[in-house]
Write a protein that holds these residues in place. Structure first.
Motif, PDB file in Angstrom:
ATOM      1  N   MET A   1       0.869  -1.201   0.055  1.00  0.00           N
ATOM      2  CA  MET A   1      -0.119   0.045   0.021  1.00  0.00           C
ATOM      3  C   MET A   1       0.797   1.348  -0.042  1.00  0.00           C
ATOM      4  O   MET A   1       1.751   1.137   0.724  1.00  0.00           O
ATOM      5  CB  MET A   1      -1.134   0.098   1.347  1.00  0.00           C
ATOM      6  CG  MET A   1      -2.022  -1.200   1.512  1.00  0.00           C
ATOM      7  SD  MET A   1      -2.777  -1.028   2.881  1.00  0.00           S
ATOM      8  CE  MET A   1      -3.377   0.371   3.054  1.00  0.00           C
TER       9      MET A   1
ATOM     10  N   GLY B   1       2.648   3.383   4.720  1.00  0.00           N
ATOM     11  CA  GLY B   1       2.450   2.407   3.920  1.00  0.00           C
ATOM     12  C   GLY B   1       1.844   1.373   4.619  1.00  0.00           C
ATOM     13  O   GLY B   1       1.678   1.312   5.949  1.00  0.00           O
TER      14      GLY B   1
ATOM     15  N   SER C   1      -1.897  -4.787   1.856  1.00  0.00           N
ATOM     16  CA  SER C   1      -3.206  -5.175   1.890  1.00  0.00           C
ATOM     17  C   SER C   1      -3.256  -6.584   1.681  1.00  0.00           C
ATOM     18  O   SER C   1      -2.774  -6.971   0.697  1.00  0.00           O
ATOM     19  CB  SER C   1      -3.919  -4.434   0.727  1.00  0.00           C
ATOM     20  OG  SER C   1      -3.481  -4.488  -0.714  1.00  0.00           O
TER      21      SER C   1
ATOM     22  N   THR D   1      -6.054  -9.411   0.222  1.00  0.00           N
ATOM     23  CA  THR D   1      -7.200  -9.556  -0.529  1.00  0.00           C
ATOM     24  C   THR D   1      -7.724 -10.791  -1.007  1.00  0.00           C
ATOM     25  O   THR D   1      -6.834 -11.543  -1.310  1.00  0.00           O
ATOM     26  CB  THR D   1      -7.424  -8.433  -1.777  1.00  0.00           C
ATOM     27  OG1 THR D   1      -6.841  -7.123  -1.411  1.00  0.00           O
ATOM     28  CG2 THR D   1      -8.619  -8.496  -2.443  1.00  0.00           C
TER      29      THR D   1
ATOM     30  N   THR E   1     -10.888  -7.171   1.689  1.00  0.00           N
ATOM     31  CA  THR E   1      -9.385  -6.660   1.941  1.00  0.00           C
ATOM     32  C   THR E   1      -9.308  -6.393   3.229  1.00  0.00           C
ATOM     33  O   THR E   1     -10.021  -5.537   4.043  1.00  0.00           O
ATOM     34  CB  THR E   1      -9.325  -5.448   0.892  1.00  0.00           C
ATOM     35  OG1 THR E   1      -9.393  -5.690  -0.273  1.00  0.00           O
ATOM     36  CG2 THR E   1      -7.845  -4.899   0.866  1.00  0.00           C
TER      37      THR E   1
ATOM     38  N   LYS F   1      -6.363  -4.132   5.467  1.00  0.00           N
ATOM     39  CA  LYS F   1      -5.268  -3.274   5.417  1.00  0.00           C
ATOM     40  C   LYS F   1      -4.483  -3.437   6.721  1.00  0.00           C
ATOM     41  O   LYS F   1      -4.921  -3.045   7.696  1.00  0.00           O
ATOM     42  CB  LYS F   1      -5.556  -2.000   5.013  1.00  0.00           C
ATOM     43  CG  LYS F   1      -6.526  -1.945   3.773  1.00  0.00           C
ATOM     44  CD  LYS F   1      -7.000  -0.524   3.246  1.00  0.00           C
ATOM     45  CE  LYS F   1      -7.829  -0.566   2.030  1.00  0.00           C
ATOM     46  NZ  LYS F   1      -8.196   0.809   1.785  1.00  0.00           N
TER      47      LYS F   1
ATOM     48  N   GLU G   1      -1.602  -1.489   8.135  1.00  0.00           N
ATOM     49  CA  GLU G   1      -1.057   0.019   7.858  1.00  0.00           C
ATOM     50  C   GLU G   1      -0.256   0.563   8.934  1.00  0.00           C
ATOM     51  O   GLU G   1      -0.258   0.154  10.116  1.00  0.00           O
ATOM     52  CB  GLU G   1      -1.760   1.153   7.514  1.00  0.00           C
ATOM     53  CG  GLU G   1      -2.942   0.586   6.566  1.00  0.00           C
ATOM     54  CD  GLU G   1      -3.879   1.625   6.201  1.00  0.00           C
ATOM     55  OE1 GLU G   1      -3.917   2.630   5.379  1.00  0.00           O
ATOM     56  OE2 GLU G   1      -4.978   1.658   6.647  1.00  0.00           O
TER      57      GLU G   1
END
Length: 191
Positions: A48, A80, A83, A85, A90, A92, A94
């Motif tokens: 990401m 960033g 992710s 999926t 999805t 995430k 982070e």
């Protein structure tokens, strides 16, 4: 004088937004077994932004706090993420924080900071050269909390994503002479 001030103001207003400062980057060499296990379950990992993937398949995450701040806070902070999926779902992960004292990597997941990886520093080597402080490799194994959360998020029965799964090896590289995104491993400035 007014013309000069108007020109300066126009230049400042039209200039691109300043890029967030970075102080190096951490690379993550994904373990082929972990990638195979995830893709076998239909889970596709992807970086990401501003994290990126290198041509060799490593993921690179910009470091966002200065070395001195890392010492004070006890964490190496990143922007960033990754992710994961599967179908329409999805997850995430982070803004990673590496916490050497607790031997864990945490991430923001759905607004909460969660321990994602337990870290193994047994093979770590410390190096310094060319203005860069390198610490690695640090092995990262999926925590029970993260494994259970991923099983639940993807609607899997308990256990397909096992706790302790070796996700890969991370290597933080602090650029000690940089601070504007121009350190080694930092993303290239937007043009």
């Amino acid at each position: 004088m007014r013309t000069l001030l108007a020109t300066v103001a126009a230049v400042l207003l039209l200039a691109p937004a300043a890029q967030a400062k970075t102080y190096g980057a951490t690379t993550l060499a994904l373990d082929p077994g972990a990638v195979s296990a995830l893709t076998g379950l239909g889970v596709a990992p992807a970086p990401m932004p501003p994290a990126t993937a290198t041509s060799s398949g490593e993921l690179t995450f910009p470091i966002t706090n200065r070395p001195f701040k890392a010492l004070l806070s006890g964490t190496i902070r990143h922007s960033g993420g990754i992710s994961l999926t599967a179908g329409a779902t999805t997850v995430k992960l982070e803004n990673f924080w590496i916490d050497p004292l607790r031997r864990q990597l945490t991430a923001e997941v759905g607004g909460a900071r969660v321990p994602i990886l337990s870290l193994d520093f047994s093979k770590v080597r410390l190096g310094f050269g060319g203005g860069t402080l390198k610490l690695g490799p640090v092995a990262g194994n999926l925590t029970a909390v993260a494994a259970s959360a991923l099983d639940s998020a993807f609607g899997l029965r308990r256990g397909p994503i096992p706790p302790g799964l070796n996700l890969g090896d991370a290597t933080p590289r602090y650029g000690l002479l940089w601070g504007r995104g121009d350190g080694p491993g930092a993303p290239a400035p937007a043009r």
